[in-house]
Design an enzyme around this catalytic site. Structure first.
Site, mmCIF file in Angstrom:
data_model
loop_
_atom_site.group_PDB
_atom_site.id
_atom_site.type_symbol
_atom_site.label_atom_id
_atom_site.label_comp_id
_atom_site.label_asym_id
_atom_site.label_seq_id
_atom_site.Cartn_x
_atom_site.Cartn_y
_atom_site.Cartn_z
ATOM 1 N N HIS A 227 13.161 -2.667 -1.502
ATOM 2 C CA HIS A 227 12.171 -1.657 -2.280
ATOM 3 C C HIS A 227 12.997 -1.416 -3.193
ATOM 4 C CE1 HIS A 227 8.860 -0.154 -3.918
ATOM 5 N NE2 HIS A 227 8.348 -1.033 -4.067
ATOM 6 N N GLU B 172 12.419 1.918 -4.002
ATOM 7 C CA GLU B 172 11.789 2.882 -3.783
ATOM 8 C C GLU B 172 13.008 3.384 -2.628
ATOM 9 O OE1 GLU B 172 7.526 2.976 -3.758
ATOM 10 O OE2 GLU B 172 7.327 2.942 -5.948
ATOM 11 N N GLY C 261 1.730 -2.670 -6.410
ATOM 12 C CA GLY C 261 1.009 -1.607 -5.449
ATOM 13 C C GLY C 261 -0.124 -1.214 -5.914
ATOM 14 N N GLY C 262 -0.063 -0.230 -6.356
ATOM 15 C CA GLY C 262 -0.755 1.077 -7.788
ATOM 16 C C GLY C 262 -2.795 -0.033 -7.672
ATOM 17 N N GLY D 260 4.772 1.438 -10.801
ATOM 18 C CA GLY D 260 4.199 3.384 -10.474
ATOM 19 C C GLY D 260 4.058 3.723 -11.904
ATOM 20 N N SER E 105 3.363 -2.715 -12.319
ATOM 21 C CA SER E 105 2.250 -2.689 -12.867
ATOM 22 C C SER E 105 1.477 -3.816 -13.082
ATOM 23 C CB SER E 105 2.764 -1.875 -14.252
ATOM 24 O OG SER E 105 3.320 -0.017 -13.712
ATOM 25 N N TRP F 269 1.003 -1.477 0.409
ATOM 26 C CA TRP F 269 0.123 0.073 0.339
ATOM 27 C C TRP F 269 0.742 1.531 0.046
ATOM 28 C CZ3 TRP F 269 -4.487 -1.247 4.066
ATOM 29 C CH2 TRP F 269 -5.245 -2.446 3.652
HETATM 30 C C1 PEP Z 1 5.579 -2.016 -5.686
HETATM 31 O O1 PEP Z 1 5.070 -0.992 -4.970
HETATM 32 O O2 PEP Z 1 6.498 -2.851 -5.732
HETATM 33 C C2 PEP Z 1 4.813 -1.917 -7.412
HETATM 34 C C3 PEP Z 1 5.369 -3.488 -7.901
HETATM 35 O O3 PEP Z 1 4.500 -1.012 -7.616
HETATM 36 P P1 PEP Z 1 2.954 -0.845 -9.191
HETATM 37 O O4 PEP Z 1 2.757 -1.838 -9.235
HETATM 38 O O5 PEP Z 1 2.831 0.256 -8.665
HETATM 39 O O6 PEP Z 1 4.089 -0.645 -10.016
#
Ligand code: PEP
Length: 258
Positions: free
Chosen positions: A95, A97, A233-234, A173, A212, A10
Site C-alpha cells: 500500500h 502508505e 479506504g475512507g 485519501g 477516492s 479500514w
Molecule cells: C486506500 O486506502 O487504499 C484508498 C484507496 O483510500 P481512499 O479510498 O480513502 O482514497
C-alpha cells in the site's frame, strides 16, 4: 468472465465496537448482492473478532499488511501463517502508505507478496505513481518497476495468483479520483504487460482501482473494461457509502474475456 471485487481498507481507524457496528450496518445489505465478491481489511487486533462476525456472510476477511519473515524474533510483526490462521483470504501488500510512510521498497513488498502466497493468502498488490511521477510522464515505468520486482523475486506466476490494485498515490485519501479513462489506461497497461508473459493469466486477473472511490463515482469506474472493482479506504468507513459501492459492483456488467 471476471467477477467484480470490492475491498474495504479500514486503515488505523475505529475501535472494536465501532467496527462491529459498521459490519452490522453493512452485512445485511450486502448479503443481497450475489454477483460480486466483497472483503474488509480491519486493523490487526480486530481480525479474529471481525472474522467471527463475518462467518456465514458473503464478505471475506483481509489484512492490511504482513511480515516478510516466516516466524521468530520479529517483535511487533504478524506473519502470513498467523493471517491464514485468523481466516484471512487476502492481505494488502505495498500500500502506498506502507511504501511512503514506512519506507517499504519494491523488494520488501515482493517478499511480503511471497509470504502471503506461501500461506494461501491472496496478496492484494498495490502499485501506483505519485503526482510528480505522473507529471513527469513516468506512470507506466513506475508501475512496471513495481510489478517487475514481484516477478523477479516470486516468478511470473505470482502476479496471476494475486489481486492487483492500481492506486495512484495522488488520489488516495485526497478526494481527487482518477477519471475512469485514466484508471482504464493504466489497468490496460498492467494487463497488457502481464499478457506478454501469459495471456490466460492476464485475462483472469482481478485488477482493482483505488483512490477516492465513492458512491458517486464507483459505477463509472467499474464500467471500464479493465477495472474489476475497487480498493476502498475512507468510503469503507461509512456504511451507506460502502454499501452503495458494493451495489455498483453488483450492478456492473461482467467483463467477458476477449
Ligand atoms: C486506500 O486506502 O487504499 C484508498 C484507496 O483510500 P481512499 O479510498 O480513502 O482514497
Amino acid at each position: 468472465m471476471r467477477v467484480k471485487l470490492v475491498v474495504g481498507n479500514w486503515k488505523m481507524n475505529g475501535n472494536l465496537a465501532s467496527s462491529q457496528a459498521l459490519l452490522k450496518a453493512i452485512l445485511p445489505a450486502v448479503a443481497k448482492f450475489d454477483r460480486a465478491r466483497y472483503a474488509v481489511c480491519p486493523p490487526y487486533p480486530y481480525l479474529a473478532a471481525i472474522g467471527t462476525a463475518l462467518r456465514g456472510s458473503n464478505m471475506a476477511l483481509g489484512a492490511q499488511d504482513l511480515c516478510r519473515f516466516e516466524d521468530g524474533a520479529y517483535t511487533g510483526a504478524v506473519s502470513g501463517a498467523m493471517l491464514a490462521d485468523c481466516g484471512c483470504r487476502y492481505a494488502i501488500v505495498g500500500h502506498s502508505e506502507r511504501r511512503g510512510v514506512f519506507g517499504e521498497g519494491d523488494d520488501l513488498v515482493a517478499q511480503k507478496h511471497a509470504q502471503a502466497l506461501k500461506h494461501g493468502v491472496t496478496p492484494i498488490l498495490c502499485v501506483g505513481e505519485t503526482l510528480a511521477e505522473r507529471e513527469a510522464g513516468s506512470t507506466e515505468s513506475v508501475v512496471a518497476r513495481q510489478l517487475d520486482a514481484v516477478t523477479k523475486r516470486c516468478g511470473a506466476a505470482a502476479l496471476g495468483q494475486a489481486v492487483i490494485a492500481y492506486e495512484p498515490v495522488w488520489a488516495i485519501g485526497t478526494g481527487k479520483t482518477a477519471t475512469p479513462q485514466q484508471a482504464q489506461d493504466v489497468h490496460a497497461f498492467i494487463r497488457g504487460r502481464i499478457a506478454a508473459a501469459d495471456r490466460h493469466v492476464a485475462d483472469a486477473l482481478t485488477l482493482l482501482y483505488g483512490g477516492s472511490v465513492k458512491a458517486g463515482n464507483a459505477a463509472q469506474l467499474f464500467a471500464m473494461p479493465d477495472v474489476d472493482g475497487g480498493l476502498i479506504g475512507g468510503a469503507s468507513l461509512a456504511a451507506d457509502e460502502f454499501v452503495a459501492i458494493c451495489r455498483a459492483a453488483q450492478d456492473a456488467k461482467e467483463t467477458v474475456k476477449a
